[in-house]
Design a protein around this motif. Sequence first.
Motif, PDB file in Angstrom:
ATOM      1  N   LEU A 164      22.957  34.675   3.176  1.00 51.88           N
ATOM      2  CA  LEU A 164      22.195  33.972   2.140  1.00 51.88           C
ATOM      3  C   LEU A 164      20.795  34.550   2.003  1.00 51.88           C
ATOM      4  O   LEU A 164      20.299  34.746   0.884  1.00 51.88           O
ATOM      5  CB  LEU A 164      22.109  32.477   2.465  1.00 51.88           C
ATOM      6  CG  LEU A 164      23.374  31.639   2.307  1.00 51.88           C
ATOM      7  CD1 LEU A 164      23.091  30.194   2.704  1.00 51.88           C
ATOM      8  CD2 LEU A 164      23.899  31.696   0.887  1.00 51.88           C
ATOM      9  N   PHE A 165      20.154  34.841   3.127  1.00 53.05           N
ATOM     10  CA  PHE A 165      18.795  35.386   3.072  1.00 53.05           C
ATOM     11  C   PHE A 165      18.787  36.757   2.414  1.00 53.05           C
ATOM     12  O   PHE A 165      17.949  37.036   1.544  1.00 53.05           O
ATOM     13  CB  PHE A 165      18.201  35.475   4.474  1.00 53.05           C
ATOM     14  CG  PHE A 165      16.784  35.987   4.486  1.00 53.05           C
ATOM     15  CD1 PHE A 165      15.720  35.120   4.314  1.00 53.05           C
ATOM     16  CD2 PHE A 165      16.512  37.337   4.657  1.00 53.05           C
ATOM     17  CE1 PHE A 165      14.411  35.584   4.300  1.00 53.05           C
ATOM     18  CE2 PHE A 165      15.213  37.813   4.648  1.00 53.05           C
ATOM     19  CZ  PHE A 165      14.157  36.936   4.470  1.00 53.05           C
ATOM     20  N   ALA A 166      19.711  37.619   2.827  1.00 43.50           N
ATOM     21  CA  ALA A 166      19.739  38.971   2.283  1.00 43.50           C
ATOM     22  C   ALA A 166      20.103  38.981   0.805  1.00 43.50           C
ATOM     23  O   ALA A 166      19.555  39.765   0.023  1.00 43.50           O
ATOM     24  CB  ALA A 166      20.720  39.837   3.077  1.00 43.50           C
ATOM     25  N   ARG A 167      21.020  38.113   0.406  1.00 42.19           N
ATOM     26  CA  ARG A 167      21.487  38.116  -0.988  1.00 42.19           C
ATOM     27  C   ARG A 167      20.503  37.435  -1.936  1.00 42.19           C
ATOM     28  O   ARG A 167      20.309  37.886  -3.067  1.00 42.19           O
ATOM     29  CB  ARG A 167      22.840  37.403  -1.077  1.00 42.19           C
ATOM     30  CG  ARG A 167      23.967  38.126  -0.373  1.00 42.19           C
ATOM     31  CD  ARG A 167      24.583  39.212  -1.206  1.00 42.19           C
ATOM     32  NE  ARG A 167      25.438  38.667  -2.262  1.00 42.19           N
ATOM     33  CZ  ARG A 167      26.131  39.419  -3.106  1.00 42.19           C
ATOM     34  NH1 ARG A 167      26.068  40.736  -3.038  1.00 42.19           N
ATOM     35  NH2 ARG A 167      26.879  38.857  -4.033  1.00 42.19           N
ATOM     36  N   THR A 168      19.889  36.341  -1.476  1.00 43.66           N
ATOM     37  CA  THR A 168      18.976  35.615  -2.364  1.00 43.66           C
ATOM     38  C   THR A 168      17.536  36.086  -2.222  1.00 43.66           C
ATOM     39  O   THR A 168      16.746  35.953  -3.151  1.00 43.66           O
ATOM     40  CB  THR A 168      19.012  34.104  -2.083  1.00 43.66           C
ATOM     41  OG1 THR A 168      18.454  33.842  -0.780  1.00 43.66           O
ATOM     42  CG2 THR A 168      20.440  33.570  -2.144  1.00 43.66           C
ATOM     43  N   GLY A 169      17.183  36.611  -1.041  1.00 45.56           N
ATOM     44  CA  GLY A 169      15.798  36.990  -0.794  1.00 45.56           C
ATOM     45  C   GLY A 169      14.877  35.799  -0.648  1.00 45.56           C
ATOM     46  O   GLY A 169      13.658  35.939  -0.725  1.00 45.56           O
ATOM     47  N   HIS A 170      15.463  34.621  -0.402  1.00 46.01           N
ATOM     48  CA  HIS A 170      14.678  33.386  -0.281  1.00 46.01           C
ATOM     49  C   HIS A 170      14.918  32.732   1.074  1.00 46.01           C
ATOM     50  O   HIS A 170      16.053  32.623   1.535  1.00 46.01           O
ATOM     51  CB  HIS A 170      15.060  32.391  -1.382  1.00 46.01           C
ATOM     52  CG  HIS A 170      14.400  32.650  -2.688  1.00 46.01           C
ATOM     53  ND1 HIS A 170      13.126  32.221  -2.980  1.00 46.01           N
ATOM     54  CD2 HIS A 170      14.844  33.299  -3.797  1.00 46.01           C
ATOM     55  CE1 HIS A 170      12.801  32.593  -4.219  1.00 46.01           C
ATOM     56  NE2 HIS A 170      13.829  33.243  -4.739  1.00 46.01           N
ATOM     57  N   PHE A 171      13.845  32.250   1.679  1.00 43.20           N
ATOM     58  CA  PHE A 171      13.922  31.515   2.941  1.00 43.20           C
ATOM     59  C   PHE A 171      14.558  30.147   2.750  1.00 43.20           C
ATOM     60  O   PHE A 171      15.282  29.649   3.620  1.00 43.20           O
ATOM     61  CB  PHE A 171      12.504  31.375   3.523  1.00 43.20           C
ATOM     62  CG  PHE A 171      12.387  30.390   4.643  1.00 43.20           C
ATOM     63  CD1 PHE A 171      12.961  30.646   5.882  1.00 43.20           C
ATOM     64  CD2 PHE A 171      11.697  29.195   4.473  1.00 43.20           C
ATOM     65  CE1 PHE A 171      12.847  29.732   6.931  1.00 43.20           C
ATOM     66  CE2 PHE A 171      11.575  28.285   5.511  1.00 43.20           C
ATOM     67  CZ  PHE A 171      12.155  28.550   6.744  1.00 43.20           C
ATOM     68  N   VAL A 172      14.320  29.512   1.614  1.00 44.62           N
ATOM     69  CA  VAL A 172      14.776  28.147   1.398  1.00 44.62           C
ATOM     70  C   VAL A 172      16.297  28.047   1.361  1.00 44.62           C
ATOM     71  O   VAL A 172      16.862  27.001   1.708  1.00 44.62           O
ATOM     72  CB  VAL A 172      14.160  27.568   0.101  1.00 44.62           C
ATOM     73  CG1 VAL A 172      14.749  28.232  -1.134  1.00 44.62           C
ATOM     74  CG2 VAL A 172      14.338  26.052   0.037  1.00 44.62           C
ATOM     75  N   ALA A 173      16.990  29.116   0.960  1.00 44.47           N
ATOM     76  CA  ALA A 173      18.452  29.067   0.850  1.00 44.47           C
ATOM     77  C   ALA A 173      19.109  28.838   2.213  1.00 44.47           C
ATOM     78  O   ALA A 173      19.882  27.879   2.381  1.00 44.47           O
ATOM     79  CB  ALA A 173      18.975  30.342   0.189  1.00 44.47           C
ATOM     80  N   PRO A 174      18.850  29.670   3.229  1.00 43.19           N
ATOM     81  CA  PRO A 174      19.441  29.378   4.543  1.00 43.19           C
ATOM     82  C   PRO A 174      18.865  28.129   5.196  1.00 43.19           C
ATOM     83  O   PRO A 174      19.555  27.464   5.973  1.00 43.19           O
ATOM     84  CB  PRO A 174      19.116  30.633   5.367  1.00 43.19           C
ATOM     85  CG  PRO A 174      17.953  31.262   4.688  1.00 43.19           C
ATOM     86  CD  PRO A 174      18.136  30.965   3.230  1.00 43.19           C
ATOM     87  N   LEU A 175      17.619  27.787   4.880  1.00 45.41           N
ATOM     88  CA  LEU A 175      17.014  26.581   5.464  1.00 45.41           C
ATOM     89  C   LEU A 175      17.792  25.333   5.070  1.00 45.41           C
ATOM     90  O   LEU A 175      18.163  24.516   5.926  1.00 45.41           O
ATOM     91  CB  LEU A 175      15.562  26.460   5.003  1.00 45.41           C
ATOM     92  CG  LEU A 175      14.861  25.135   5.343  1.00 45.41           C
ATOM     93  CD1 LEU A 175      14.752  24.959   6.849  1.00 45.41           C
ATOM     94  CD2 LEU A 175      13.487  25.059   4.688  1.00 45.41           C
ATOM     95  N   LEU A 176      18.046  25.160   3.780  1.00 44.73           N
ATOM     96  CA  LEU A 176      18.757  23.968   3.318  1.00 44.73           C
ATOM     97  C   LEU A 176      20.215  23.978   3.768  1.00 44.73           C
ATOM     98  O   LEU A 176      20.773  22.929   4.093  1.00 44.73           O
ATOM     99  CB  LEU A 176      18.670  23.875   1.791  1.00 44.73           C
ATOM    100  CG  LEU A 176      17.274  23.621   1.221  1.00 44.73           C
ATOM    101  CD1 LEU A 176      17.310  23.555  -0.302  1.00 44.73           C
ATOM    102  CD2 LEU A 176      16.671  22.337   1.785  1.00 44.73           C
ATOM    103  N   ALA A 177      20.824  25.163   3.803  1.00 48.94           N
ATOM    104  CA  ALA A 177      22.202  25.261   4.284  1.00 48.94           C
ATOM    105  C   ALA A 177      22.279  24.859   5.753  1.00 48.94           C
ATOM    106  O   ALA A 177      23.214  24.160   6.170  1.00 48.94           O
ATOM    107  CB  ALA A 177      22.723  26.684   4.096  1.00 48.94           C
ATOM    108  N   HIS A 178      21.289  25.270   6.525  1.00 47.78           N
ATOM    109  CA  HIS A 178      21.243  24.933   7.953  1.00 47.78           C
ATOM    110  C   HIS A 178      21.089  23.426   8.144  1.00 47.78           C
ATOM    111  O   HIS A 178      21.789  22.816   8.963  1.00 47.78           O
ATOM    112  CB  HIS A 178      20.072  25.675   8.606  1.00 47.78           C
ATOM    113  CG  HIS A 178      20.094  25.638  10.099  1.00 47.78           C
ATOM    114  ND1 HIS A 178      19.510  26.628  10.862  1.00 47.78           N
ATOM    115  CD2 HIS A 178      20.601  24.738  10.986  1.00 47.78           C
ATOM    116  CE1 HIS A 178      19.669  26.341  12.140  1.00 47.78           C
ATOM    117  NE2 HIS A 178      20.323  25.186  12.246  1.00 47.78           N
ATOM    118  N   ALA A 179      20.195  22.829   7.386  1.00 46.70           N
ATOM    119  CA  ALA A 179      19.976  21.384   7.496  1.00 46.70           C
ATOM    120  C   ALA A 179      21.247  20.617   7.141  1.00 46.70           C
ATOM    121  O   ALA A 179      21.604  19.633   7.817  1.00 46.70           O
ATOM    122  CB  ALA A 179      18.820  20.961   6.595  1.00 46.70           C
TER     123      ALA A 179
END
Length: 294
Positions: free
Chosen positions: A223-238
């Motif tokens: 998610l981080f590599a594809r979107t380039g956004h920190f928030v994407a893996p953060l919300l998925a993790h939560a």
Amino acid sequence: MADESIILPPLASLPQIPTVISVSCSFTLAVIYVGSLYVWSTKHNRDHPTTIKRRFASVSCVMLMAPLFVYFFSSPELLQREPFPSLLGFRWQGLWQAIVIPYLLTALLFLGPIFVNMQNESFRSYFDLEAWRGSCTSIIWIRNLVMAPLSEEFVFRACMMPLILQSFTPMTAVFITPLFFGVAHLHHIAERLSVGMELSTALFIGLFQFTYTTLFGFYSAFLFARTGHFVAPLLAHALCNHMGLPDVQDLWQQNLWRRVLAIGLYLVGLAGWIYLLPVATEPSLYSNKLYWNV
């Protein structure tokens, strides 16, 4: 003379940092993160408020330190080309897409468990203001759904991935960084042994935890590599921390037709997640031209 537009080269064309540097930095970050959890001398278990508060302070210090590795060990050309916050996944372009799309994609993976939860009392708590107040004042809830995802994703994704991506292709980086993430969770074996758990049981649980945290790490790094956004893996993790592993016992307590429907939704959710993963994470959706250019 008319101004000529400057065409920036893709990341892959920039001088890369040596593999030994990116791997060493990532390993050091993993050691520092885990080590910070044990700098305090305490007799309390990991769920005691005192232990949790001290660990909050520790990982907060690690979060302040981790970006320095990216700043001092990245290639100078990359630092000149890109704003430093963008390297860590903090940028405005594609932000709302990074908030909504990966979260819904992750929820699709839990389609079966969500249906099962709708059949019991736990689903009603989502609409209970008092339940939300109780959760938000619970330090364990804050640890599991706020601080753990925030600190782990920041250190293991936002700060490790930019370094690893300067030495490896994006797909290779996706498979490397989760290994640090999975190994970092093996410290729970020592915690279980300290409370009297048998070695064989502690090892089994630890290896099982290593397996599913590593698998999630693949997804999160992707998610981080594809979107380039920190928030994407953060919300998925939560969301993954909130849902936890599927409760098979709860599934089999449903009546026959609900059980069959739930199993069907488990399969549909998994199949839909696999099918939509490359589509929902298409870098162009997030204006991501930095980390995924293959």
